[in-house]
Design a protein around this motif. Sequence first.
Motif, short mmCIF file in Angstrom:
data_model
loop_
_atom_site.label_atom_id
_atom_site.label_comp_id
_atom_site.label_asym_id
_atom_site.label_seq_id
_atom_site.Cartn_x
_atom_site.Cartn_y
_atom_site.Cartn_z
N ARG A 248 13.70 0.25 23.48
CA ARG A 248 14.43 1.38 22.91
C ARG A 248 13.68 1.99 21.72
O ARG A 248 13.69 3.21 21.53
N HIS B 210 15.66 -5.04 25.57
CA HIS B 210 16.20 -3.68 25.60
C HIS B 210 15.99 -2.98 24.26
O HIS B 210 15.69 -1.78 24.22
N ASP C 245 27.55 6.16 23.39
CA ASP C 245 26.28 6.08 24.12
C ASP C 245 25.73 7.47 24.39
O ASP C 245 24.52 7.69 24.30
N ALA D 287 16.43 -0.31 15.26
CA ALA D 287 16.63 0.19 16.62
C ALA D 287 17.56 1.40 16.65
O ALA D 287 17.94 1.87 17.72
N SER E 186 8.19 -0.49 28.70
CA SER E 186 8.80 -1.72 29.20
C SER E 186 7.79 -2.60 29.94
O SER E 186 7.78 -3.82 29.75
N ARG F 62 24.09 2.78 20.14
CA ARG F 62 24.14 1.60 20.99
C ARG F 62 25.26 0.66 20.55
O ARG F 62 25.88 0.85 19.49
#
Length: 349
Positions: free
Chosen positions: A175, A171, A304, A276, A182, A309
């Motif tokens: 991100r 993930h 969010d 990230a 993906s 995150r």
Amino acid sequence: MVAQLFNRAPQRARTASPLLAYLAGDFADAIARIWPSPHGDFFALSAARRHAVAIALAGHARQPLTDADLRRLVEYQRDAVVGEAFMRMPPTGLMRALAKAGEQLWRRQDYDTFVALMAEPMANEVLRHLDHVRPEAFGPIALLPEALRMAPVVRVLPSSAAAHDLARAFHLAVRMREPGASARIARRWGAGGDIRAVFGRAVEDLTPDVFRPAGPPPVLAAPFVAITGRKQLEAAALEFRNCLAEHGARVAEGRMAVYVWRAEPLAAIALSRDVAGWRLAEAKAPDNVDLEEGYLRQLAARLDLAGVRTGPSAQNISCRLDDWANGNSYPREYRASFVEDLTLGDLWS
């Protein structure tokens, strides 16, 4: 007296025997109702058909079945007919997979997981080729994102905890890249090799392909109050009686952002920035008192929306993946816990 004994007999016949209770667990009472004591016809069924019964009793039949219909189906129909009747979307190879499911029935939630996985083409193929179809074997598969539910990835997983760490890495890797990355990342991770190769590629992808300047801290609406100076940070540390002031340099460098939630419950919120992006690193009431889960869920949902995150830092996940790859496994298995997954307190990475 004799009449009383005869009156009680039907009730005793519908009580699960110790053997049935051991083999059928959650489903013992329902099975004892359908196959009364001594349950011989149920025990005579193949393991696959007994598990099919449990799937139906867990609520996954394509249409409601009476006890008589259920019994007639598993005792007399062909495997193909049984498989089609006992799942809303008949998957490929259901009965073949259930033939490797063992003698003991699983928990109800395990059948929910199994049915969901069997309905996915990639997971279905992996499940059908397992040597033993058991919750401990397919549990790790369920923790992976759908794109990673492929044999080259699944076969190297040592545990559910490792699967959970790999899923979090995936993930984060997605991100920090452009939308649509993906599928490409999944193909790369699933290119084969042992756990060192698979997890090594995951560690590599926790560094972004393109280096970009760090973004500013998110602007959060009231009742969030941003801490923007040393005096303000020191005042918040005194108010909350914690060590916030020790993080002044990191806030000044743009690696951390601190906010006070000026509502009930009063809380100090710390965000930390890594490759990230911004993540929730800590949330405490005064005197470092833990906040209730309900509030933490609301906080996570609100953050969010602002692009923040939750979960461990990219560095933390990278270290864990490296440990798994080198055989330094963590003894504690993964347990689904929202609060634990937040990884609050991870302030320095």
